[in-house]
Design a protein around this motif. Structure first.
Motif, PDB file in Angstrom:
ATOM      1  N   UNK A   5      66.181 -12.929   1.969  1.00  0.00           N
ATOM      2  CA  UNK A   5      65.992 -11.936   3.032  1.00  0.00           C
ATOM      3  C   UNK A   5      65.645 -10.565   2.462  1.00  0.00           C
ATOM      4  N   UNK A   6      66.140 -10.253   1.269  1.00  0.00           N
ATOM      5  CA  UNK A   6      65.759  -9.003   0.614  1.00  0.00           C
ATOM      6  C   UNK A   6      64.245  -8.942   0.421  1.00  0.00           C
ATOM      7  N   UNK A   7      63.672 -10.051  -0.013  1.00  0.00           N
ATOM      8  CA  UNK A   7      62.230 -10.089  -0.284  1.00  0.00           C
ATOM      9  C   UNK A   7      61.438 -10.000   1.014  1.00  0.00           C
ATOM     10  N   UNK A   8      61.870 -10.712   2.036  1.00  0.00           N
ATOM     11  CA  UNK A   8      61.176 -10.626   3.316  1.00  0.00           C
ATOM     12  C   UNK A   8      61.237  -9.200   3.868  1.00  0.00           C
ATOM     13  N   UNK A   9      62.337  -8.506   3.582  1.00  0.00           N
ATOM     14  CA  UNK A   9      62.436  -7.119   4.001  1.00  0.00           C
ATOM     15  C   UNK A   9      61.437  -6.228   3.281  1.00  0.00           C
ATOM     16  N   UNK A  10      61.078  -6.583   2.057  1.00  0.00           N
ATOM     17  CA  UNK A  10      60.053  -5.813   1.343  1.00  0.00           C
ATOM     18  C   UNK A  10      58.700  -5.956   2.019  1.00  0.00           C
ATOM     19  N   UNK A  11      58.420  -7.143   2.563  1.00  0.00           N
ATOM     20  CA  UNK A  11      57.175  -7.312   3.326  1.00  0.00           C
ATOM     21  C   UNK A  11      57.180  -6.395   4.537  1.00  0.00           C
ATOM     22  N   UNK A  12      58.306  -6.352   5.228  1.00  0.00           N
ATOM     23  CA  UNK A  12      58.402  -5.503   6.413  1.00  0.00           C
ATOM     24  C   UNK A  12      58.211  -4.037   6.036  1.00  0.00           C
ATOM     25  N   UNK A  13      58.854  -3.623   4.963  1.00  0.00           N
ATOM     26  CA  UNK A  13      58.750  -2.227   4.539  1.00  0.00           C
ATOM     27  C   UNK A  13      57.322  -1.865   4.154  1.00  0.00           C
ATOM     28  N   UNK A  14      56.598  -2.846   3.618  1.00  0.00           N
ATOM     29  CA  UNK A  14      55.209  -2.610   3.215  1.00  0.00           C
ATOM     30  C   UNK A  14      54.237  -2.761   4.376  1.00  0.00           C
ATOM     31  N   UNK A  15      54.736  -3.178   5.534  1.00  0.00           N
ATOM     32  CA  UNK A  15      53.880  -3.378   6.692  1.00  0.00           C
ATOM     33  C   UNK A  15      52.959  -4.571   6.557  1.00  0.00           C
ATOM     34  N   UNK A  16      53.434  -5.599   5.866  1.00  0.00           N
ATOM     35  CA  UNK A  16      52.614  -6.777   5.609  1.00  0.00           C
ATOM     36  C   UNK A  16      53.183  -8.014   6.302  1.00  0.00           C
ATOM     37  N   UNK A  17      52.307  -8.872   6.743  1.00  0.00           N
ATOM     38  CA  UNK A  17      52.712 -10.138   7.343  1.00  0.00           C
ATOM     39  C   UNK A  17      52.977 -11.201   6.286  1.00  0.00           C
ATOM     40  N   UNK A  18      52.206 -11.167   5.200  1.00  0.00           N
ATOM     41  CA  UNK A  18      52.288 -12.233   4.197  1.00  0.00           C
ATOM     42  C   UNK A  18      52.273 -11.657   2.786  1.00  0.00           C
ATOM     43  N   UNK A  19      52.702 -12.475   1.847  1.00  0.00           N
ATOM     44  CA  UNK A  19      52.675 -12.091   0.433  1.00  0.00           C
ATOM     45  C   UNK A  19      52.599 -13.350  -0.417  1.00  0.00           C
ATOM     46  N   UNK A  20      52.228 -13.158  -1.659  1.00  0.00           N
ATOM     47  CA  UNK A  20      52.327 -14.176  -2.701  1.00  0.00           C
ATOM     48  C   UNK A  20      53.536 -13.799  -3.553  1.00  0.00           C
ATOM     49  N   UNK A  21      54.324 -14.796  -3.956  1.00  0.00           N
ATOM     50  CA  UNK A  21      55.529 -14.527  -4.739  1.00  0.00           C
ATOM     51  C   UNK A  21      55.440 -15.250  -6.081  1.00  0.00           C
ATOM     52  N   UNK A  22      55.763 -14.522  -7.136  1.00  0.00           N
ATOM     53  CA  UNK A  22      55.833 -15.078  -8.487  1.00  0.00           C
ATOM     54  C   UNK A  22      57.237 -14.820  -9.004  1.00  0.00           C
ATOM     55  N   UNK A  23      57.933 -15.868  -9.415  1.00  0.00           N
ATOM     56  CA  UNK A  23      59.314 -15.706  -9.838  1.00  0.00           C
ATOM     57  C   UNK A  23      59.611 -16.375 -11.159  1.00  0.00           C
TER      58      UNK A  23
END
Length: 289
Positions: free
Chosen positions: A84-102
């Motif tokens: 949920x922390x990561x999904x919140x970063x999408x919200x803060x950035x105003x983005x619907x989607x992202x690519x994640x590398x872990x």
């Protein structure tokens, strides 16, 4: 083209994360998730390469680490909260989607996101961590993996791991990096940066609480379902912490993925072979489907 590293404090999921941002503001969002015992700096070889290719890169210190918030109690570090922390970063950035590398624990978060938020995560790249269900099974049924994972059980003890970590001037952390990587991977300056991050108030407990949260309720570690979005696993065969066969067994958990082994690399492959890793990541990120 070289971009400046922009250090920001970002509110997400009720806490504040320190996030390094880089690359064009309009580029496709890529989030880099570090593992134990690192922080955003573990991606120093990838950030500029991704930004130069046109991606907007976010590399947070995950909760409990370095300059980010460090909530009290192991329960604050459950996998679904970390996701949920990561999904919140999408919200803060105003983005619907992202690519994640872990990588390492960051890869465990990436697995969770791929299974539970496929509408938000376009694809994930996984570095040297198996699907959580595969790891959970290995810890129960694979003696070789159980031996390699001895430190996980030590981390379940209250306060003692942190005390020993400090008493011996962070030697455990320094050995975890230099002692299990190829010579020259981590410079003396790199280790100074890591020790400074570990020395921040509450950081050691926050970092170790990731392990406590996962293994105090062992059933949780396998609660990541099948993966349907594109996945690419990159794996150093000389990993001191995880058996290479776990990468192959993870293939059973998704229907649209690939696996690349690095024969001479260790757990720290993205720092040992950055050019090769970056080339594969860029090809994967640009692929269709």
């Amino acid at each position: 083209m070289t971009y400046e590293l922009d250090h920001q404090d970002v509110r997400t999921n009720g806490i504040t994360l320190h996030v390094v941002q880089c690359g064009p503001a309009t580029g496709q969002l890529v989030i880099l998730l570090h593992g134990f015992p690192e922080f955003w700096y573990g991606w120093r070889h990838q950030i500029q390469a991704l930004a130069a290719a046109g991606y907007r890169v976010l590399a947070p210190d995950q909760r409990g680490y370095n300059r980010s918030d460090k909530p009290r109690g192991a329960a604050a570090y459950r996998l679904e909260i970390l996701g949920a922390d990561v999904l919140g970063l999408l919200e803060a950035a105003g983005r619907e989607t992202a690519i994640v590398i872990g990588h390492d624990w960051g890869a465990a978060v990436a697995w969770w996101l791929a299974a539970n938020a496929p509408e938000r995560i376009l694809r994930v790249a996984i570095l040297n961590v198996p699907h959580p269900a595969v790891l959970g099974h290995a810890l129960r049924r694979m003696p070789r993996q159980l031996v390699k994972s001895w430190y996980i059980f030590f981390f379940q003890l209250p306060w003692l791991p942190e005390k020993l970590f400090r008493r011996h001037q962070y030697r455990f952390g320094r050995r975890a990096l230099r002692g299990t990587s190829r010579p020259g991977t981590f410079t003396t300056e790199d280790l100074h940066r890591y020790v400074a991050a570990w020395s921040r108030p509450g950081a050691l407990t926050g970092m170790i609480n990731w392990y406590r949260a996962a293994f105090r309720k062992p059933g949780r570690i396998g609660r990541v379902g099948r993966i349907r979005i594109p996945v690419h696993i990159l794996w150093g065969r000389r990993d001191a912490f995880l058996e290479p066969v776990l990468a192959e067994r993870s293939l059973e958990w998704w229907g649209n993925g690939q696996l690349t082994y690095f024969e001479q690399a260790t757990h720290w492959l993205h720092q040992e072979e950055p050019a090769a890793v970056n080339k594969l990541l860029l090809a994967f990120l640009a692929a269709e489907g």
